[in-house]
Each structure stands twice: as C-alpha cells, then as structure tokens.
Enzyme design. Structure first.
Site, PDB file in Angstrom:
ATOM      1  N   ASP A   1       0.872  -1.165   0.000  1.00 52.94           N
ATOM      2  CA  ASP A   1       0.000   0.000   0.000  1.00 52.94           C
ATOM      3  C   ASP A   1       0.912   1.219   0.000  1.00 52.94           C
ATOM      4  O   ASP A   1       1.481   1.579   1.015  1.00 52.94           O
ATOM      5  CB  ASP A   1      -0.905  -0.034   1.239  1.00 52.94           C
TER       6      ASP A   1
ATOM      7  N   GLU B   1      -7.169   0.798  -4.430  1.00 52.59           N
ATOM      8  CA  GLU B   1      -7.144   0.725  -2.967  1.00 52.59           C
ATOM      9  C   GLU B   1      -8.472   0.276  -2.350  1.00 52.59           C
ATOM     10  O   GLU B   1      -8.475  -0.644  -1.523  1.00 52.59           O
ATOM     11  CB  GLU B   1      -6.676   2.068  -2.397  1.00 52.59           C
TER      12      GLU B   1
ATOM     13  N   ASP C   1     -13.066   5.210   1.204  1.00 52.50           N
ATOM     14  CA  ASP C   1     -11.635   5.254   1.514  1.00 52.50           C
ATOM     15  C   ASP C   1     -11.132   6.689   1.532  1.00 52.50           C
ATOM     16  O   ASP C   1     -10.852   7.282   0.497  1.00 52.50           O
ATOM     17  CB  ASP C   1     -10.884   4.422   0.452  1.00 52.50           C
TER      18      ASP C   1
END
Lengths: 240, 611
Positions: free
Chosen positions: B9, B170, B192
């Site tokens: 990430d 993501e 998110d």
C-alpha cells in the site's frame, strides 16, 4: 465499425434480450474461464485475449439498464430491417453486411487484423468463428484456409477451403494467391506455380504474386530450408 | 519453494507492506518494528536516500531535502500542481516533457524515482522479515488514479527492481480484506478517505466473484487538505496575536504541519484540545522567540472542515448513481483510510448511507492486506476467487470542434477494448494526430490529456479514403494501450504509433545512463547492471517464447525449461559477472533448444504434408 453493428448477445452466447441478471451470471461464467487472471502461466499478460475483451465490451453495455434498453431497441430495429432485406434479396452470400451475420464480419475483420500483425493462431480462430457464423462466405473460407499454413496440421483441409473459395468467386485474385501460398508451403511447386501465374496473367504487377514467383524460381537452396528460415524469422518477430 | 509476492500500500503519507499465505495475511513490520512507514524520503548531501521514520525526523531540520506527499506528484504535469505545490517544504520544478519533479540543490528527481526509493525500502524490510528475496509485488493505487498516474506507479516499481504484477485499486483491495467472507450476493460500499486521496467503490460480492460495479472519487482530497486548512487557521491566529512573526520558512511550515496533524488526531478522541507552540519563529527577524497558545474544539474543527467533508459525498452520489443503487440498498459500508477516523466523517457517512458504517480496528492496514490477498489470488493459491475491476474514468478522443467523445465510459469492466475508425481530412495526408483524454467533461480541453498519438505511414490516398482502425485496450491494471491499423487498402500497412509510453521507457533508460555518468567508481557495478538488463531481457524473451509455443513442445521439456528459467531468474540477483555470464549462456541454450524443437516439429509436419 460502430458498436451498434455487433450483436452483444451472440458474443455472450445468450438468447437475445436476456435479463441483466442472466447477463451478469453468464459473464461471471465466462470470466471464470477467460479472465487474464485465470491464465495462470502468465501473470504478466494483463490485457488478456481479445475475445474476452470483446465479451467484456458487450457486458459493459448490457449491464447498464439504460444502455441495454437503447441497445435492445437498436437490435430489434435492425433485425426487422434484416428480415425485410433478406426477403427481397437472398443472393449476396459473400456480402455479410447484407445477408450474413454481423458477428461473422466482425470476426473476419479482426482476423484480418490479426493476420496483419502476424498473430496467426488468433487469426485462425477468428476466421473459424466467422466461418461458423456464415459457412458460405468465400472470403472467410479463403483466409481461414490460409491460416492453416501457420497452424499445425491438416493442410489438406486448407487446400479444400481455398479451392472452394475460388470456385465460389473465381474473379478474386487474392483467393488464388492464398491457394498458391498453401501449395507453396506443402511443397507442391507445380500447383503453386500454376495459381501464382494465373494471378500474374490477370495482373502482371501484382507484388505478392511476383514475390511468390521469385520463390518458385529453382535456386540453389531448397524450398524447405527457405520455409524454415522464414518461419524462424517469423518466430523471431513474434517474440517481441 | 514458492516465492513470496508482497502487497504494498503505497500511501500519500504512510506505506504498508504485507504478505499472504493460505489466505492469512501478515503485515510486515519495518526496521523500527512499526507497521506503518512514513512515505517520506530524506536525501543527504550525497543524495543517498533515507526512508521512513528517520526521514520524518529530518523534516524539521532539513525540510528542503525531505520529500513527502510524493504520491501527489506522480504522473502529473507541472502545470497541474502549481496551485498547491508551493505549500510543500521542498522545491517542485518542471522537468522534461512538462512533468512535475523535485529539485534538491542541483539534482532533479522524478517522483517515480522517489517512490522507487520508498518501494526499495519496503522491499528490503520485507526481505529481512521473510528472509527471502522479493521480486514481485502487487501495488495499490487510488481507484481514481488516471492512466498516467498508474503508469508512473508501475515505472516506480521497475526502478525499484520490483516487478509489479498488478496494480489494484485501494478500495477494492480493502474490500478484499473484508469481503472475502461477506457471503452471497451482497452489495458493499468502501469509503476510503486517506492522506491524499478519496475513493468510493461499490462492489457486488457473490460467492467467488468480486465485481466492482462503480467507483468514483477525488484524487486530490485527503487528510492533507485538512492539515493545510488547520495550518492556515493557526497561522491566522498567530499573526493576529503576533503580527511581526515570520511564518514562511520551510522549518516553520513543517512545524505547523506536524502540529496540525496532532490537533486533528487529538480531536478524534477529545472534544477540545490545547495548542502550544513554544519558541515559534526562532530564527526569524525578531530576536525574541514567540510562545503561542490557543485551543480548538471539535465543533470548531468541524465547521472549519465543512467544505472538505461536503466534497466527499459528491463522488458517493455519483458512484451510487452509476451502480443503479440507492444508499440503503448497500448491505454494508466500510470506512477505511486514516481520515475516516474523524468522528464527523463517520457521522456524515451514517447520515448519507442511512446505516451504521463498519469501521475496522485497523482501517489503515486493510489496503495492504487486500493487496497481499490479491497476490495470492493471482498466484493461484486462492484459486476460486476472481476479481473484476472497472476503469474509474471515461476514456476518449478529441473530435471536431474540440468535443470530447467517450470511447470507453467510466465504470467499464476491464480488460476491455473499443475500436474507432479514423480517416484523413486532406488528400495525400500521411499522418493523423489523435488526442487521447480521460475525464467526464464535455469539452476536450476540460479533461486530462493522456497522450497525443501520431499515426504515421498512412498510404497516399484521397481524403477520407484511408480507414485507420484504432484499438483502445484497457488492461487489468487500468492502463491504456493503443494499436492502429490501416484497413482501406487491404495492404499490410504498419502504422506507427508514437506515444508518451515511449518517452517513459526512455526515462527509465536515462536514469540508468545518469547513474553511469554520476560516479566513475561505480562504473563497474553499473556495467554489470546494464549487462544484467540484457540478460533479464533475454530471460523474459525466452519465457515468452516458451509460453507462446508450449503447444508445439513436449510437455516434459516445457516443465524442465520452466524450472531452469525460474532458477536463472533467482540467480540473476547477484552482481557477480561470471555467474551472470553463466546464466546467460544457459538461457541462450534453452532458447536455441526451443527453436530447434519448433523447427524439427515443423519439418516433420512439412514432410508429412508433402507426401
């Protein structure tokens, strides 16, 4: 080629005007088989094969209620026109835009594109698809036949298709040349010679025919070797 | 033995790396034992990068050499970032092909290079922890990243020596980490709100299929914007109390930014917070340092950030609309990303989605965990799962009158393709320029230019006769590929496509070139590295040759070769010239063998035909 010319339901192998739930279900099934992530040997292949991309294109339109509605309307209209047309004239077997299946023409065009970029196995598959949709089309036959050169096996079948295409449309030089190429591959020089010179008789400036004629000239190196080295070259090209 | 594939990430403020085995994910601690590595790189006087916590500490001391928020510069033109890049404590300049890049003293660094340094650090943490060399990784990107930003991310991986086997969005990754056991036929929303970007994705999970049905977002909306607002707020207060204070030095900028972050975090669990800034403006024209104190309540904070919070729900509305769902039809809504911890964000989500959102214990880890899970899916260890993602933005071309014509609409499942015919407008025109854009606006100029392709080598013909078929293909990474063919003449005509992608490749080469120039002592190593690149290339070529022709070859040999090539890949980690040389020989031998087998086979087929 506009999107409206293709039949998305045929691409998904579904009855026309199926519901979105059915379409999604079917797409899932196809994705489980053909999504690039399912091609485990090669994770690097992020594009996947073109037929799955086409299936996805169909899904992308049909999954959206509004777009589906528009598409369905167009399809209904087109079908109506087609019925009218085919009742007035049934002659044009070689012109799929008028009589045959649209998906066949689409596959054929893609096949030609694949052939141009030397992707022979895809071309083979696509021409076969076209022929399955419209088994009487001479162009599909001839080019399907041609791809037998590059795909193992059954060159005799290739010769059969190529010959049939010429019988159907004897004025098409490219069909004759395709047959000549197949004979050349088989090593049947005299036949290759015959068809090449038939083309050159009709069009002495035909570049491709000239090239083949040059290859047919008896030279020091044997044909077989020439073929192998060109094949090797081709493979070399395919590598990139 | 199975090679580890890690999930990374790569966040605007923090990065997390994880791995997965048998569906169980582990977040890998960094060298300080922490799960979160600040996405900050400090370059010392010799331009050696230092990444993470240590770099963060350098920020106050040498702010102009400490690079943060680099993700926001990835794949951006300089002109796109000028309005906010002045807030950064380091210098952003315009580099080749108008791209934004970072300047430290006399060195120009591309965002990709800086990201690569972060990646390298994460990889080395993972290697240390797993005690294994890492070659492959799945890297996450905001769903709303456009084509250029995606390409830049892949490039960063390449520069870090990481083979990015997949970019995963993501929110999709986060959904994977939660959603794997979400059950049959559920509609899930993932909200998110991270450090620099905001994404909303809506997914349909039915059994083993995870289909993203819509995604939307704002690629420049994140916690960073809240910090910037707080900094402005604090500045205004300080100047009110001490009008003489100079607040523009990079060190003070950083100090205020850190403070703003602290205030923001505190207000997530306190109703009110005291703010003290001792020795403020030391080093400014004033000889005496200023001490400043104030306080801020949560409701002040909410009022201050109202506009930012409101912006969150525009994409949410859009995504629901695209998914043809009402908010209450979502079975679950997950809040992830650090900024989701803000109580007001939670409350607003509750109000908007008409349900209690799920806030996991570690919303900041879920993205990396999801990436790791996806890496396992790709390797076939979680075989039954399949992820279908979408392209976040419409893709199209400029047509007559400066209109933007969409070719692949947003939220199209990928991989997909679309074809469009082009022709010439003048007699004997030999080239056509195609302007490719991404976005949702009606006029071409309001969307983002991805590329201008020039199709050259069109056969000479009257106008409107040439038929050039251009195929736009989007791959599973959401990256665009373009091919072109001339159809009208039926002749084999190679149309040349000149694109940004080539520039990007040049850039990677340039970095290697620069490295070569930079230090004469390192010359030998660089030579080895260069030579190695060739070996890698022939390795990939041979692998491809093998997989393309495996039908023609005896399967036992295919397996054997595969294994040897795998071994070669492992051995190439070294910088030892002799080993590399041997590996190369081995690869070339296999290549030759493959060709020989194919040829033999064809000769046989040929002979049997001619009989």
């Amino acid at each position: 080629m506009s999107n409206s010319e293709k039949n998305y339901y045929q691409l998904l192998n579904l009855p026309e005007f199926s519901s979105i739930e059915e379409i999604r279900q079917r797409y899932y099934e196809l994705a489980q088989k053909h999504h690039p992530d399912r091609q485990k040997e090669d994770v690097q292949d992020t594009l996947g094969n073109e037929s799955f991309a086409l299936i996805t294109q169909a899904f992308n339109t049909l999954k959206d209620p509004e777009k589906k509605k528009q598409y369905d309307e167009k399809l209904r209209k087109r079908k109506k026109e087609k019925v009218q047309k085919s009742s007035t004239s049934r002659k044009h077997t070689s012109s799929p835009k008028k009589g045959g299946s649209l998906i066949a023409e689409e596959s054929f065009q893609q096949g030609m594109a694949a052939l141009r970029r030397k992707d022979y196995s895809r071309a083979h598959y696509l021409f076969k698809t076209a022929l399955n949709q419209d088994s009487q089309n001479a162009s599909y036959m001839s080019y399907y036949a041609l791809t037998f050169i590059y795909n193992k096996g059954k060159l005799s079948e290739g010769i059969r298709y190529a010959t049939k295409a010429i019988e159907k449309e004897p004025f098409r030089l490219e069909f004759k040349l395709n047959l000549a190429k197949i004979y050349l591959t088989v090593g049947a020089k005299s036949q290759a010679h015959k068809w090449t010179y038939e083309v050159l008789g009709l069009d002495p400036d035909h570049k491709e025919a000239q090239n083949i004629a040059v290859q047919l000239q008896p030279e020091k190196k044997t044909e077989k070797k020439g073929f192998l080295s060109t094949l090797k070259k081709m493979l070399g090209k395919d590598e990139k | 033995m199975k090679e580890y594939v890690i999930g990374i990430d790569l966040g605007t403020t923090y990065s997390v790396v994880a791995c997965s085995q048998n569906g169980k994910t582990t977040v890998i601690p960094n060298k300080e034992g922490k799960y979160f590595t600040p996405s900050i790189v400090y370059y010392d006087s010799s331009m050696t990068p230092v990444v993470g916590e240590i770099a963060r500490r350098k920020q106050v001391i040498e702010p102009e050499r400490t690079i943060y928020s680099i993700k926001s510069l990835m794949g951006k033109f300089y002109s796109e970032v000028t309005n906010w890049s002045s807030h950064l404590s380091y210098e952003v300049v315009e580099a080749d092909s108008n791209m934004a890049s970072v300047k430290i003293e006399d060195s120009i660094l591309y965002p990709e290079e800086i990201c690569a340094d972060i990646l390298k650090h994460l990889i080395s943490c993972a290697q240390e922890y797993l005690d294994e060399t890492i070659h492959h990784g799945v890297v996450t990107v905001p769903a709303y990243f456009d084509n250029r930003q995606r390409e830049a991310t892949i490039k960063a991986g390449k520069l870090a020596g990481l083979n990015v086997i997949r970019l995963i969005n993501e929110p999709t990754a986060a959904a994977l980490s939660y959603g794997i056991d979400a059950g049959e036929n559920t509609n899930v929303g993932v909200f998110d709100f991270g450090g620099g970007t905001f994404d909303i994705s809506i997914l349909k999970i039915s059994g083993e299929m995870i289909e993203v049905i819509a995604t939307s977002g704002d690629s420049s909306l994140g916690g960073r914007d809240i910090d910037a607002l707080l900094v402005e707020h604090l500045k205004a207060h300080i100047l009110k109390a001490h009008p003489e204070t100079g607040l523009e030095s990079p060190a003070i900028k950083i100090q205020l930014q850190e403070l703003a972050k602290e205030v923001k975090h505190e207000l997530s669990y306190k109703e009110e917070t005291e703010i003290h800034i001792p020795f403020l403006a030391a080093g400014s024209r004033e000889s005496t340092a200023v001490n400043f104190s104030t306080h801020l309540t949560r409701s002040d904070f909410n009022t201050l950030c109202k506009k930012i919070f409101e912006r969150l729900f525009i994409p949410c509305e859009q995504a629901l609309q695209d998914a043809h769902l009402a908010a209450k039809e979502l079975d679950k809504i997950f809040l992830i990303g650090g900024s989701s911890k803000i109580p007001e964000v939670y409350r607003l989500c509750q109000e908007f989605f008409k349900q209690e959102p799920a806030l996991s214990l570690n919303p900041d880890e879920s993205v990396a965990r999801g990436a790791a899970i996806h890496s396992e899916m790709l390797q076939g260890d979680l075989k039954e799962m399949l992820l279908l993602d979408v392209t976040p933005l419409s893709l199209g071309v400029e047509v007559e009158g400066g209109i933007f014509e969409k070719i692949i609409p947003r939220n199209s499942s990928v991989p997909t393709l679309a074809k469009k015919m082009f022709t010439t407008t003048q007699d004997n025109q030999r080239a056509v320029t195609i302007h490719i854009l991404q976005g949702e606006r009606k006029l071409a100029r309001d969307n983002r230019t991805l590329d201008r392709f020039r199709l050259e080598g069109i056969p000479s013909a009257p106008r409107e006769v040439p038929q050039i078929e251009v195929v736009f293909q989007i791959d599973v990474n959401g990256v665009l590929f373009v091919k072109a063919q001339e159809l009208s003449t039926g002749k084999e005509q190679e149309i040349e496509v000149k694109s940004y992608r080539n520039i990007a490749e040049d850039f990677v080469d340039k970095v290697v070139d620069e490295a070569r120039e930079k230090s004469k002592e390192d010359k030998e190593l660089v030579m080895v590295a260069l030579a190695k690149r060739q070996v890698y290339q022939s390795l990939y070529k041979t692998r491809e040759l093998l997989s393309n022709n495996k039908m023609l070859l005896p399967s036992s040999l295919v397996e054997e070769w595969k294994e040897i090539l795998g071994e070669c890949h492992l051995q190439l980690k070294t910088f030892d010239a002799e080993t590399i040389n041997k590996v190369e020989e081995e690869i070339l031998r296999i290549e030759k063998d493959i060709h020989q087998h194919i040829n033999e086979r064809n000769t046989q087929a040929d002979e049997s035909k001619s009989e």
